[in-house]
Every structure is written in structure tokens, then in C-alpha cells.
Design a protein around this motif. Sequence first.
Motif, PDB file in Angstrom:
ATOM      1  N   GLN A   1      52.737  36.222  45.648  1.00  0.00           N
ATOM      2  CA  GLN A   1      51.564  36.318  46.513  1.00  0.00           C
ATOM      3  C   GLN A   1      51.252  34.923  47.459  1.00  0.00           C
ATOM      4  N   ARG A   2      52.345  34.201  47.518  1.00  0.00           N
ATOM      5  CA  ARG A   2      52.132  32.895  48.668  1.00  0.00           C
ATOM      6  C   ARG A   2      50.988  32.107  48.162  1.00  0.00           C
ATOM      7  N   GLY A   3      51.002  31.796  46.834  1.00  0.00           N
ATOM      8  CA  GLY A   3      50.252  30.889  46.169  1.00  0.00           C
ATOM      9  C   GLY A   3      48.760  31.030  46.132  1.00  0.00           C
ATOM     10  N   LYS A   4      48.349  32.364  46.109  1.00  0.00           N
ATOM     11  CA  LYS A   4      47.129  32.876  45.896  1.00  0.00           C
ATOM     12  C   LYS A   4      46.523  32.280  44.484  1.00  0.00           C
ATOM     13  N   TRP A   5      45.305  31.688  44.790  1.00  0.00           N
ATOM     14  CA  TRP A   5      44.880  31.150  43.218  1.00  0.00           C
ATOM     15  C   TRP A   5      43.494  31.666  42.951  1.00  0.00           C
ATOM     16  N   ASP A   6      43.052  32.672  43.646  1.00  0.00           N
ATOM     17  CA  ASP A   6      41.741  33.606  43.413  1.00  0.00           C
ATOM     18  C   ASP A   6      42.120  34.662  42.290  1.00  0.00           C
ATOM     19  N   ILE A   7      41.616  34.829  41.150  1.00  0.00           N
ATOM     20  CA  ILE A   7      40.452  33.906  40.727  1.00  0.00           C
ATOM     21  C   ILE A   7      41.086  32.791  39.494  1.00  0.00           C
ATOM     22  N   ALA A   8      41.223  31.618  39.606  1.00  0.00           N
ATOM     23  CA  ALA A   8      41.736  30.687  38.619  1.00  0.00           C
ATOM     24  C   ALA A   8      40.798  29.784  38.245  1.00  0.00           C
ATOM     25  N   ARG A   9      39.495  29.817  38.843  1.00  0.00           N
ATOM     26  CA  ARG A   9      38.338  28.923  38.358  1.00  0.00           C
ATOM     27  C   ARG A   9      37.050  29.799  38.316  1.00  0.00           C
ATOM     28  N   LEU A  10      36.106  29.408  37.445  1.00  0.00           N
ATOM     29  CA  LEU A  10      34.849  29.774  37.468  1.00  0.00           C
ATOM     30  C   LEU A  10      33.941  28.655  37.884  1.00  0.00           C
TER      31      LEU A  10
END
Length: 263
Positions: A145-154
Motif C-alpha cells: 500500500q505504498r506506506g499508507k498509515w491511515d488509520i494508525a492514530r486516533l
Amino acid sequence: MSGDIVMPIPASWLPAAVMDRVHLHWTGGALTASVLDRRHYHFIVEGDGNLVRGDLPVTANQKPIRGNYAAHTLGANAGAIGVSLACMAGAQENPFRAGSYPMTEAQWRAGVEIVAELCRRYGIKVSPKTVLTHAEVQATLGIAQRGKWDIARLAFDASVFGAKVVGDRLRRDVSAVLDGKGPSAPKLVEPENGKAPPPKMMEMSGVVTATSLNFRRAPDGEITGSLPRGTAVDILDHDRGWYEVRSPAGYRGFVAARYVALA
């Protein structure tokens, strides 16, 4: 009847289909749904919890995909419903900064209700492979996923971070709603004329941080010029890593979002 289920999504937005998964994202934009958000996701939850319907119905992503579809997750759109929270423009992963448009708790709660209703409507059992965030797709489904970090934080709860931790929180909250233990459903009313309201545009401005930033006709498209460091631009829209901007001279084009600091 007192035992009836109050649906958080208008029935006409839920056509009959066979769907396997629900993917939860954030848009990387402002707290209102943009034109591009509507193209990529089936449902968008705005910062106040308001639900916006995407341009394409859930059936567009039914397997096998034919023709136009909601391209919300790279290589994993078939059989997957895309739900996105409109937020997190300018967010930074490490060190974490939520940006000028952080996810709100009301937005998360509304998103949970929406995912739960989709699971109920399409018979999707909650599991890590069927209800997940975009940040979990690569590790869980094995699709890069090319570094996608959604959703890794709230943004509203600093104690919850990490793709799996947030994903587990999502599944726990969705399961609680399905079990009748979650918060009451948000009040979402279908427009009287059956048409979705006109999309709201982002209202942001930014400053170029690169020495010379390529100005393109489309995301990752033909280069038509460049913008020097310090150029102020109006941000008109966004497309997962790209901003559509207006230059000081009035020209419209696309630039890489990572090289633009929100003003």
C-alpha cells in the motif's frame, strides 16, 4: 415498534450486493468531503459526524469489478466497501502531528456506526480480514500500500496508536454496536429530493517547502511548470498524496502534498 433497528444510512444508499470487506480510511484532507473524496469512497464522514454519499454505489465494487469503481485501496477494491473520515490534512506520522484538521471523536463514533450498519446490511462478520483500516491492508491481506498509515492514530486519544491497535479498537467498537452495546446511531437524514447535497470544497492555503516543486496537469501527470520555495498556493482539493492548487498567477495544477506546508 420499539424493537426496530434505527439505520444510520438511508436505505436507498444500500443496494443489494455481495460484499466481503469494509475498509476504513481517513481522507488526508479537511473536515468536509471534497469532490475527490466522493470519487474514491462510497461513504465519507465529516468532522461533525455528517454522512456524505460517494459518487459510486457499493455495487460498483462488487466482484468481478467491471467499469468504473471507487478506487479507495490499491489492489484491494474488489468486494470492499470504502468508508473514509474527512480529516488529517497535513498530518505527520513520526513524530506524530495531527495537522490542522484532526480526526474528532464524534467522527470516529459516527464512522463506527456506519461500518457496523454496512456489516449488518451485507452480512459481513467482523474479523481482522473483513473489517480493517487502510493501515492494516498490507500486513493483513498481503497487498502493498505504498506506506499508507491511515488509520494508525486516533488524534483524540493519544493512548491508542499503531495499525493493529487501532484496527482492534475499530473491530471492538463495531462489534459493540452490533451487539447493541455501543452508542446510539447518529441521526442522518436522506435529502428530500433524493439527491446528495453539493460537495463542500476544502478551504486551505499552503507554502511550497521544496527548492523547486513540479507543477503538474494531473496527479503524477505531465509537468507543466515549477513553483519555487516559499510560493503561497491555495489548496483546492486533494487526492491521496497530491494537492490540487491555484498558483499566485491563477494557474491550477497538482503538486506533491508532502512538499507543501499548510499555512
